[in-house]
Design a protein around this motif. Sequence first.
Motif, PDB file in Angstrom:
ATOM      1  N   SER A   8       0.807  -1.222   0.000  1.00  0.00           N
ATOM      2  CA  SER A   8       0.000   0.000   0.000  1.00  0.00           C
ATOM      3  C   SER A   8       0.842   1.275   0.000  1.00  0.00           C
ATOM      4  O   SER A   8       0.296   2.379  -0.069  1.00  0.00           O
ATOM      5  N   ILE A   9       2.159   1.144   0.047  1.00  0.00           N
ATOM      6  CA  ILE A   9       3.035   2.320   0.112  1.00  0.00           C
ATOM      7  C   ILE A   9       3.106   2.983  -1.259  1.00  0.00           C
ATOM      8  O   ILE A   9       3.465   2.358  -2.256  1.00  0.00           O
ATOM      9  N   SER A  10       2.780   4.267  -1.285  1.00  0.00           N
ATOM     10  CA  SER A  10       2.788   5.020  -2.541  1.00  0.00           C
ATOM     11  C   SER A  10       4.086   5.822  -2.684  1.00  0.00           C
ATOM     12  O   SER A  10       4.823   6.023  -1.723  1.00  0.00           O
ATOM     13  N   PHE A  11       4.307   6.287  -3.901  1.00  0.00           N
ATOM     14  CA  PHE A  11       5.434   7.180  -4.136  1.00  0.00           C
ATOM     15  C   PHE A  11       5.314   8.418  -3.256  1.00  0.00           C
ATOM     16  O   PHE A  11       6.306   8.893  -2.710  1.00  0.00           O
ATOM     17  N   ALA A  18      -2.001  22.380 -10.430  1.00  0.00           N
ATOM     18  CA  ALA A  18      -0.983  21.481 -10.978  1.00  0.00           C
ATOM     19  C   ALA A  18      -0.384  20.611  -9.876  1.00  0.00           C
ATOM     20  O   ALA A  18      -0.192  19.405 -10.064  1.00  0.00           O
ATOM     21  N   GLU A  19      -0.095  21.203  -8.735  1.00  0.00           N
ATOM     22  CA  GLU A  19       0.483  20.440  -7.641  1.00  0.00           C
ATOM     23  C   GLU A  19      -0.496  19.382  -7.129  1.00  0.00           C
ATOM     24  O   GLU A  19      -0.106  18.256  -6.840  1.00  0.00           O
ATOM     25  N   GLU A  20      -1.771  19.723  -7.041  1.00  0.00           N
ATOM     26  CA  GLU A  20      -2.772  18.748  -6.598  1.00  0.00           C
ATOM     27  C   GLU A  20      -2.837  17.555  -7.553  1.00  0.00           C
ATOM     28  O   GLU A  20      -2.943  16.411  -7.118  1.00  0.00           O
ATOM     29  N   LYS A  21      -2.755  17.808  -8.842  1.00  0.00           N
ATOM     30  CA  LYS A  21      -2.769  16.724  -9.828  1.00  0.00           C
ATOM     31  C   LYS A  21      -1.537  15.843  -9.696  1.00  0.00           C
ATOM     32  O   LYS A  21      -1.629  14.614  -9.756  1.00  0.00           O
ATOM     33  N   MET A  22      -0.387  16.472  -9.508  1.00  0.00           N
ATOM     34  CA  MET A  22       0.841  15.705  -9.361  1.00  0.00           C
ATOM     35  C   MET A  22       0.805  14.867  -8.078  1.00  0.00           C
ATOM     36  O   MET A  22       1.142  13.680  -8.100  1.00  0.00           O
ATOM     37  N   LEU A  23       0.376  15.451  -6.979  1.00  0.00           N
ATOM     38  CA  LEU A  23       0.301  14.718  -5.717  1.00  0.00           C
ATOM     39  C   LEU A  23      -0.675  13.558  -5.811  1.00  0.00           C
ATOM     40  O   LEU A  23      -0.412  12.472  -5.288  1.00  0.00           O
ATOM     41  N   LYS A  36       0.252   9.672  -5.331  1.00  0.00           N
ATOM     42  CA  LYS A  36      -0.482   8.901  -4.306  1.00  0.00           C
ATOM     43  C   LYS A  36      -1.032   7.610  -4.911  1.00  0.00           C
ATOM     44  O   LYS A  36      -1.084   6.573  -4.259  1.00  0.00           O
ATOM     45  N   GLN A  37      -1.429   7.658  -6.170  1.00  0.00           N
ATOM     46  CA  GLN A  37      -2.001   6.478  -6.825  1.00  0.00           C
ATOM     47  C   GLN A  37      -0.936   5.461  -7.220  1.00  0.00           C
ATOM     48  O   GLN A  37      -1.218   4.263  -7.300  1.00  0.00           O
ATOM     49  N   LYS A  38       0.278   5.910  -7.487  1.00  0.00           N
ATOM     50  CA  LYS A  38       1.355   5.007  -7.911  1.00  0.00           C
ATOM     51  C   LYS A  38       1.976   4.353  -6.683  1.00  0.00           C
ATOM     52  O   LYS A  38       2.509   5.020  -5.809  1.00  0.00           O
ATOM     53  N   LYS A  39       1.904   3.047  -6.648  1.00  0.00           N
ATOM     54  CA  LYS A  39       2.437   2.271  -5.522  1.00  0.00           C
ATOM     55  C   LYS A  39       3.788   1.684  -5.902  1.00  0.00           C
ATOM     56  O   LYS A  39       4.024   1.342  -7.063  1.00  0.00           O
TER      57      LYS A  39
END
Length: 133
Positions: free
Chosen positions: A73-76, A109-114, A118-121
Amino acid sequence: MKYSKATNYALHTMLYLAIAAPEKHVGVHQLAERQGVSTTYLSKILTKLVKAGMVESTSGANGGYKLRRDWESISFLDIIQAIEGPTPLFDYCLNHNPECLIQNVIISAEEKMLNELKQKKIVDIAKQMTLAP
């Protein structure tokens, strides 16, 4: 925008642990040698990952570092924030006016990047690495 080298080493360390030994302890010397970095420097990074609850540390002859039980479950974003902290990446506007159009673009832009980070594990990348020819 640029993350620190520590974040780069943390991401690579987590990926190595996920691929090579998710259930076994790996010594800091092996981890540091793998990345060509000093054990002292990597130990500081690993301490942050331990404090964030992503990695477990065991001392002794068979000790070292290993991923926590639910490491899948750990994300980037989790790893990045463990090293960099939760502060914003950009200093938005000189006067911090909420109506600043530049600030609104940067925040969006920052919200989209974050959200993407968060989605990439780390497990997703580990699977790609183990499937690669």
